[in-house]
Scaffold this active site. Structure first.
Site, mmCIF file in Angstrom:
data_model
loop_
_atom_site.group_PDB
_atom_site.id
_atom_site.type_symbol
_atom_site.label_atom_id
_atom_site.label_comp_id
_atom_site.label_asym_id
_atom_site.label_seq_id
_atom_site.Cartn_x
_atom_site.Cartn_y
_atom_site.Cartn_z
ATOM 1 N N GLY A 16 0.739 -1.321 -0.030
ATOM 2 C CA GLY A 16 -0.007 0.039 0.012
ATOM 3 C C GLY A 16 0.858 1.508 -0.041
ATOM 4 N N TYR A 167 -11.699 1.618 14.976
ATOM 5 C CA TYR A 167 -10.834 2.220 14.165
ATOM 6 C C TYR A 167 -10.578 3.639 14.072
ATOM 7 C CZ TYR A 167 -8.219 3.547 9.673
ATOM 8 O OH TYR A 167 -7.517 4.194 8.902
#
Length: 287
Positions: A16, A167
């Site tokens: 990523g 998160y």
């Protein structure tokens, strides 16, 4: 200092935006350490970056941010090899797939990796950052932090867990930690900043679970940006002379940007700091 004289550590540098960031910084000639849990993939990516960049000072070191033992072992290994650290790029992070899980140390995995693991690693390497004379700590957060709340007596979300709640609070914790560490390091030659990379087209979004998640992914997929674009702010904060001496800030698209009102709560930041020292068993050498 010349880029080729710097030592840079990137967590989660094997995929990523971490991989894209690593490749760009390797092109500048710095000594680059990629740290991640997947050793096989880490070695492959390190070799690929060495080949593409022509920089033979790119190496991989194993690190599992879900294990305090692994973090401590990594820090000892790193410090046996390097006497200085010019840039620590806390890039690694995760979002739960839906079900609540725990790290090897009994912490809810999302905040365990995204905050507590980062907190411990940064603290253990602080002496090498100070030894560099003028160094940078860069942490990848998210604009999702604005949806986060810290329930200090239930940071592990044992009562009401959801992947997004976990998160969001971990990304808020990243920013609270950044601001508090910047205050405590004021005048010691180490700057501390954080960023939102954008909604990046990477493996982070690969496996949405549940009907609602899949529908949401279908809606946002056309707006996801390439990893190279998502890496731009990380690269900027790690290497640009424009941010020399700037500390305790949040950046979006390479621009200093206000974060959520809650992220500026110094009392909350101090409480999180104290809990983090208790949970990790590590007392920072700054007060």
């Amino acid at each position: 200092m010349r880029a080729e004289d710097k030592v840079i550590l990137i967590t989660g540098g094997n995929a990523g935006i971490g991989k894209a960031t690593a490749a760009a910084l390797a092109m500048q000639g710095s000594t680059l350490v990629l740290a991640s849990r997947n050793a096989a993939k880490g070695e492959v990516v390190s070799r690929a970056i060495r080949s593409i960049s022509g920089n033979d000072r790119v190496q991989f070191m194993p690190l599992d941010l879900a294990s305090f033992e692994s973090i401590t072992r990594f820090a000892e290994n790193f410090k046996s090899r390097f006497q200085r650290l010019d840039v620590l790029l806390n890039n690694a992070g995760l979002v739960a797939s839906g079900k609540r899980t725990e790290t090897k140390d009994g912490l809810e995995t999302t905040i365990g990796v995204n905050h507590f693991g980062t907190f411990l690693l940064t603290g253990l390497l602080l002496d090498r950052l100070k030894a560099a004379g003028s160094s940078r700590i860069v942490t990848v957060s998210s604009r999702v932090h604005a949806r986060g709340k810290l329930i200090l007596d239930d940071l592990q979300l044992k009562e009401q867990f959801s992947a997004m709640k976990a998160y969001a609070q971990s990304k808020l914790a990243n920013i609270l930690f950044t601001y508090e560490l910047a205050r405590r390091l004021n005048g010691e030659g180490v700057t501390v900043n954080c960023l939102h990379p954008g909604m990046v087209r990477s493996s982070f979004y690969d496996r949405p679970s549940g009907l609602k998640a899949k529908l949401a992914f279908g809606m946002i997929k056309p707006f996801l940006i390439p990893v190279e674009k998502g890496a731009e702010t990380s690269i900027f904060l790690a290497a640009s002379p424009e941010v020399e001496g700037i500390t305790g800030k949040y950046f979006v698209k390479c621009m200093e940007t206000p974060s959520s009102p809650l992220s500026y709560d110094q009392e909350l930041a101090q409480s999180l700091w104290e809990i983090s020292e208790q949970m990790t068993g590590f007392t920072y050498p700054v007060r």
